[in-house]
Design a protein around this motif. Structure first.
Motif, short mmCIF file in Angstrom:
data_model
loop_
_atom_site.label_atom_id
_atom_site.label_comp_id
_atom_site.label_asym_id
_atom_site.label_seq_id
_atom_site.Cartn_x
_atom_site.Cartn_y
_atom_site.Cartn_z
N THR A 28 21.31 81.97 89.56
CA THR A 28 23.16 81.48 88.36
C THR A 28 23.20 82.49 87.93
O THR A 28 24.78 81.74 87.35
N TYR A 29 22.56 83.13 87.52
CA TYR A 29 23.25 84.56 86.74
C TYR A 29 23.01 85.51 86.54
O TYR A 29 23.62 86.64 85.67
N ARG A 30 23.69 86.14 87.95
CA ARG A 30 24.00 86.91 88.18
C ARG A 30 25.65 87.90 87.73
O ARG A 30 26.25 89.01 87.77
N SER A 31 26.16 86.74 87.61
CA SER A 31 27.68 87.24 87.48
C SER A 31 27.44 87.03 85.50
O SER A 31 28.90 87.65 84.62
N ARG A 32 26.02 87.51 84.52
CA ARG A 32 26.49 87.14 83.34
C ARG A 32 25.93 88.37 82.54
O ARG A 32 24.56 88.91 83.00
N LEU A 33 26.52 89.25 82.43
CA LEU A 33 26.99 90.80 82.58
C LEU A 33 26.80 91.20 80.82
O LEU A 33 26.72 92.30 80.32
N ASP A 34 27.87 90.09 80.04
CA ASP A 34 28.28 90.81 78.69
C ASP A 34 27.34 90.87 77.59
O ASP A 34 27.17 92.32 77.39
N ASP A 35 25.85 89.86 77.93
CA ASP A 35 24.87 90.20 77.12
C ASP A 35 23.94 91.55 78.08
O ASP A 35 22.96 92.34 76.72
N VAL A 36 24.01 91.90 78.95
CA VAL A 36 23.50 93.31 79.89
C VAL A 36 23.38 94.86 79.31
O VAL A 36 22.80 95.45 78.35
N ARG A 37 25.09 94.13 78.80
CA ARG A 37 26.05 95.68 77.87
C ARG A 37 25.12 95.23 77.09
O ARG A 37 25.67 96.67 76.47
N PHE A 38 25.83 94.08 76.14
CA PHE A 38 25.78 94.86 74.84
C PHE A 38 23.69 95.28 74.73
O PHE A 38 23.97 95.89 73.91
N TYR A 39 22.82 94.90 75.16
CA TYR A 39 21.52 95.08 74.62
C TYR A 39 20.76 96.10 75.15
O TYR A 39 21.22 96.72 74.63
N ALA A 40 21.80 96.83 76.34
CA ALA A 40 21.68 98.06 76.70
C ALA A 40 22.34 98.64 75.62
O ALA A 40 21.87 100.36 75.80
N PRO A 116 10.58 100.43 67.37
CA PRO A 116 12.08 100.44 66.23
C PRO A 116 12.74 99.10 66.86
O PRO A 116 14.11 98.85 66.02
N LEU A 117 12.90 98.88 67.65
CA LEU A 117 13.75 97.38 68.61
C LEU A 117 13.05 96.23 68.61
O LEU A 117 12.49 96.21 69.65
N VAL A 118 13.29 95.29 68.63
CA VAL A 118 12.51 93.56 68.87
C VAL A 118 13.98 93.06 69.47
O VAL A 118 15.07 92.96 68.74
N PHE A 119 14.10 92.87 70.40
CA PHE A 119 15.35 91.93 71.91
C PHE A 119 14.38 90.50 72.05
O PHE A 119 13.71 90.09 72.15
N CYS A 120 15.32 89.40 71.96
CA CYS A 120 15.02 87.95 72.22
C CYS A 120 16.49 87.47 72.31
O CYS A 120 16.89 86.92 71.98
N PRO A 121 16.91 87.86 74.08
CA PRO A 121 17.89 87.66 74.57
C PRO A 121 18.04 85.77 74.87
O PRO A 121 17.37 85.41 75.18
N PHE A 122 19.19 85.80 74.99
CA PHE A 122 19.84 84.47 76.02
C PHE A 122 18.61 83.73 75.83
O PHE A 122 18.48 83.03 76.48
N ALA A 146 8.81 97.86 63.39
CA ALA A 146 8.48 99.50 62.74
C ALA A 146 8.73 99.40 61.16
O ALA A 146 10.18 98.79 61.61
N PRO A 147 8.65 100.12 60.58
CA PRO A 147 9.59 100.40 59.46
C PRO A 147 10.86 100.99 59.53
O PRO A 147 11.26 101.80 60.16
N ARG A 148 11.78 99.91 59.38
CA ARG A 148 13.28 99.78 58.96
C ARG A 148 13.58 99.71 60.40
O ARG A 148 14.47 99.20 61.09
N GLY A 149 12.22 98.68 61.49
CA GLY A 149 12.81 98.26 62.30
C GLY A 149 13.45 97.03 62.54
O GLY A 149 13.79 96.55 61.42
N GLU A 150 14.71 96.80 63.86
CA GLU A 150 15.25 95.38 63.57
C GLU A 150 14.96 94.43 64.73
O GLU A 150 14.87 94.77 66.20
N LEU A 151 15.39 93.49 64.90
CA LEU A 151 15.62 92.16 65.77
C LEU A 151 16.44 91.51 65.68
O LEU A 151 17.21 91.80 64.42
N VAL A 152 16.81 91.78 67.06
CA VAL A 152 18.36 91.19 67.90
C VAL A 152 18.00 90.72 68.37
O VAL A 152 17.50 90.20 69.33
N PHE A 153 18.47 88.73 68.03
CA PHE A 153 19.27 87.94 69.16
C PHE A 153 20.24 87.16 69.57
O PHE A 153 21.08 87.47 67.87
#
Length: 270
Positions: A28-40, A116-122, A146-153
């Protein structure tokens, strides 16, 4: 005397059922690539190690690990994590060594380390249905940053026309072959129904599969909490986070009236 919270079986099913068949999820999600590129790309720019909530079967985890970064993936679905481990067996030894998995509820899992990085994608954030759910999750995030670490979602922005759909109407999509163990696939008719609960702000989606061969049809439920941008701003603020960036797409462009996705980069306030 403390009373135990009553289980909501509808929400439990809407949280888990969509992730019980990794082969269908992958197709179902094999063509969903924009978010993969963003997080990588974001991980490559800022460095690891990375903690990923809702890692599933590695759609984003593996591309990050292939870049040479350590990734710890947390997910509630044993089926998806088993599929991730199977996929790892096909990866080089150095990639396998960079991936650690942990099955558990992202509101409760404690890993005893910081990132330093916490992701919560899709849209994984959309399985936090109540204020208490959000508070518990953000408390765990703070523990793991971590100190100054970031949450991205990222989350989908509520679309009024979608929330106003008639729950009795089935919206048809093109037929396709549902993955089967023999690799041939089963031709199915596919329809979706949408039922929005405005009090809980939860959109229930019923994904209906009807085999063309006449075999028994089935339905897979999905439940997504609908968070409005200003609501997210308040939830992050009152749980000790400051928003550093807000984007309206995975190309990091600003949000507009036409945006259907919201990405947030936040940091715990000192």
């Amino acid at each position: 005397m403390r009373t135990r919270a009553r289980r909501d079986l509808e929400l439990e099913a809407g949280t888990s059922a969509h992730y019980e068949d990794p082969a269908y999820y992958t197709k179902t999600y094999r063509s969903r690539l924009d978010d993969v590129r963003f997080y990588a790309d974001y991980a490559a720019e800022h460095g690891g190690p990375v903690l990923e909530y809702g890692c599933g079967n590695g759609r984003i985890t593996l591309p990050i690990a292939r870049l040479g970064l350590d990734v710890t993936g947390v997910d509630l679905s044993s089926e998806m994590l088993s599929d991730l481990r199977a996929r790892l067996r096909d990866e080089p030894a150095d990639v396998r060594a960079r991936v650690t998995t942990k099955r558990g509820d992202m509101r409760a899992v404690r890993l005893g380390r910081r990132f330093p990085l916490v992701f919560c994608p899709f849209n994984a954030f959309l399985h936090l249905y109540t204020r208490v759910d959000v508070e518990r999750f953000l408390a765990r995030v703070r523990e793991h940053l971590a100190p100054r670490g970031e949450l991205v979602f990222d989350v989908s922005i509520p679309q009024p026309e979608e929330l106003a759909r008639d729950p009795a109407r089935a919206y048809a999509a093109p037929r396709f072959k549902y993955p089967t163990p023999d690799g041939k696939g089963m031709p199915v008719r596919y329809t979706e129904r949408f039922d929005y609960d405005p009090i809980r702000q939860v959109l229930f989606v019923a994904m209906e599969f009807s085999p063309v061969s006449g075999e028994e049809p089935w339905m897979t439920p999905l439940a997504h909490r609908q968070f409005y941008p200003r609501e997210l701003e308040a939830l992050l603020h009152y749980n000790g986070f400051e928003i550093l960036d807000t984007w309206g797409d995975f190309d990091r462009s600003p949000p507009t009236r036409e945006s259907i996705t919201l990405l947030l980069r936040a940091r715990a306030r000192r």
